[in-house]
Design a protein around this motif. Sequence first.
Motif, mmCIF file in Angstrom:
data_model
loop_
_atom_site.group_PDB
_atom_site.id
_atom_site.type_symbol
_atom_site.label_atom_id
_atom_site.label_comp_id
_atom_site.label_asym_id
_atom_site.label_seq_id
_atom_site.Cartn_x
_atom_site.Cartn_y
_atom_site.Cartn_z
ATOM 1 N N LYS A 59 0.988 -1.100 0.056
ATOM 2 C CA LYS A 59 0.061 0.189 0.163
ATOM 3 C C LYS A 59 0.967 1.180 -0.039
ATOM 4 O O LYS A 59 1.916 1.334 0.840
ATOM 5 N N GLN A 60 0.579 2.072 -0.943
ATOM 6 C CA GLN A 60 1.244 3.315 -1.122
ATOM 7 C C GLN A 60 0.835 4.308 -0.027
ATOM 8 O O GLN A 60 -0.444 4.374 0.313
ATOM 9 N N ILE A 61 1.865 5.004 0.679
ATOM 10 C CA ILE A 61 1.510 5.964 1.767
ATOM 11 C C ILE A 61 1.354 7.228 0.964
ATOM 12 O O ILE A 61 2.251 7.481 0.264
ATOM 13 N N ARG A 62 0.178 7.681 1.009
ATOM 14 C CA ARG A 62 -0.100 8.945 0.361
ATOM 15 C C ARG A 62 0.765 10.119 0.886
ATOM 16 O O ARG A 62 1.028 10.120 2.152
ATOM 17 N N GLN A 63 1.312 10.896 -0.006
ATOM 18 C CA GLN A 63 2.178 12.143 0.485
ATOM 19 C C GLN A 63 1.405 13.076 1.356
ATOM 20 O O GLN A 63 2.212 13.533 2.204
ATOM 21 N N GLY A 64 0.234 13.332 1.478
ATOM 22 C CA GLY A 64 -0.496 14.346 2.402
ATOM 23 C C GLY A 64 -0.388 13.606 3.682
ATOM 24 O O GLY A 64 -0.188 14.215 4.625
ATOM 25 N N VAL A 65 -0.478 12.303 3.761
ATOM 26 C CA VAL A 65 -0.579 11.578 5.079
ATOM 27 C C VAL A 65 0.748 11.342 5.449
ATOM 28 O O VAL A 65 1.089 11.555 6.768
ATOM 29 N N LEU A 66 1.855 11.375 4.734
ATOM 30 C CA LEU A 66 3.220 11.218 4.895
ATOM 31 C C LEU A 66 3.763 12.783 5.491
ATOM 32 O O LEU A 66 4.453 12.781 6.602
ATOM 33 N N GLN A 67 3.268 13.626 5.032
ATOM 34 C CA GLN A 67 3.568 15.093 5.334
ATOM 35 C C GLN A 67 3.000 15.343 6.660
ATOM 36 O O GLN A 67 3.844 16.215 7.670
ATOM 37 N N ALA A 68 1.879 15.071 7.009
ATOM 38 C CA ALA A 68 1.225 15.301 8.100
ATOM 39 C C ALA A 68 1.792 14.774 9.387
ATOM 40 O O ALA A 68 1.480 14.919 10.683
ATOM 41 N N ALA A 69 2.534 13.362 9.089
ATOM 42 C CA ALA A 69 3.084 12.722 10.061
ATOM 43 C C ALA A 69 4.419 13.127 10.429
ATOM 44 O O ALA A 69 4.912 12.698 11.528
ATOM 45 N N GLN A 70 5.164 14.326 9.979
ATOM 46 C CA GLN A 70 6.345 14.733 10.232
ATOM 47 C C GLN A 70 6.385 15.602 11.233
ATOM 48 O O GLN A 70 5.266 16.498 11.449
ATOM 49 N N PHE A 71 7.515 15.924 11.904
ATOM 50 C CA PHE A 71 7.659 16.729 12.999
ATOM 51 C C PHE A 71 7.744 18.037 12.235
ATOM 52 O O PHE A 71 8.176 18.033 11.064
ATOM 53 N N PRO A 72 7.615 19.185 12.777
ATOM 54 C CA PRO A 72 7.951 20.530 12.374
ATOM 55 C C PRO A 72 9.372 20.691 11.966
ATOM 56 O O PRO A 72 10.135 19.782 12.618
ATOM 57 N N ALA A 73 9.927 21.441 10.912
ATOM 58 C CA ALA A 73 11.161 21.808 10.489
ATOM 59 C C ALA A 73 12.117 22.086 11.472
ATOM 60 O O ALA A 73 13.078 21.853 11.476
ATOM 61 N N THR A 74 11.568 22.986 12.899
ATOM 62 C CA THR A 74 12.238 23.240 13.803
ATOM 63 C C THR A 74 11.711 22.963 15.146
ATOM 64 O O THR A 74 10.419 23.236 15.033
ATOM 65 N N LEU A 75 12.622 22.375 15.949
ATOM 66 C CA LEU A 75 11.872 21.916 17.307
ATOM 67 C C LEU A 75 12.802 22.708 18.197
ATOM 68 O O LEU A 75 14.213 22.980 18.191
ATOM 69 N N THR A 76 12.221 22.609 19.526
ATOM 70 C CA THR A 76 13.061 23.235 20.716
ATOM 71 C C THR A 76 12.842 22.113 21.778
ATOM 72 O O THR A 76 11.786 21.639 22.006
ATOM 73 N N ASP A 77 14.054 21.816 22.487
ATOM 74 C CA ASP A 77 14.047 20.814 23.930
ATOM 75 C C ASP A 77 14.728 21.641 24.804
ATOM 76 O O ASP A 77 15.396 22.616 24.622
ATOM 77 N N LYS A 78 15.009 20.736 25.885
ATOM 78 C CA LYS A 78 15.828 21.589 26.911
ATOM 79 C C LYS A 78 17.156 21.716 26.309
ATOM 80 O O LYS A 78 17.996 22.470 27.262
ATOM 81 N N HIS A 79 17.712 21.168 25.486
ATOM 82 C CA HIS A 79 19.302 21.571 24.875
ATOM 83 C C HIS A 79 19.200 22.683 24.060
ATOM 84 O O HIS A 79 20.054 23.365 23.651
ATOM 85 N N GLY A 80 17.895 23.265 23.522
ATOM 86 C CA GLY A 80 17.868 24.163 22.605
ATOM 87 C C GLY A 80 17.200 23.977 21.434
ATOM 88 O O GLY A 80 16.368 23.104 21.601
#
Length: 115
Positions: free
Chosen positions: A86-107
């Motif tokens: 089964k092919q994963i639709r591009q929109g579903v794959l994109q919706a499952a991604q983390f944002p391009a920039t994240l922040t945690d306790k290290h920065g």
Amino acid sequence: MVPAGQPPQFVKVIKTEEKGSDVNLATHLLHDAHTAKFDIGVVISNDSDLLEPIKLVRHHLKKQVGVLNPHTHPSRAILPHIDFIKQIRQGVLQAAQFPATLTDKHGTFTKPATW
């Protein structure tokens, strides 16, 4: 090359290339099949390097294995050796991604543009 009498200079290199994930996936697929942790295995990949472990799990351990394909075209090498795809639709794959920039306790950190 450092000129004579000059102290060496160092730079910090961060390598974002992932290594070993296909080997890890193959290892866990085989281990989980041997220990009867699944009846039907699903591999999320289009990598033909996973063909041999898929074949072993299907033919020797008698487990069903399917592929969820994140790419447009399935690997022709894998197709004859899986139970379903089964092919994963591009929109579903994109919706499952983390944002391009994240922040945690290290920065704050940013994923590579090629991802």
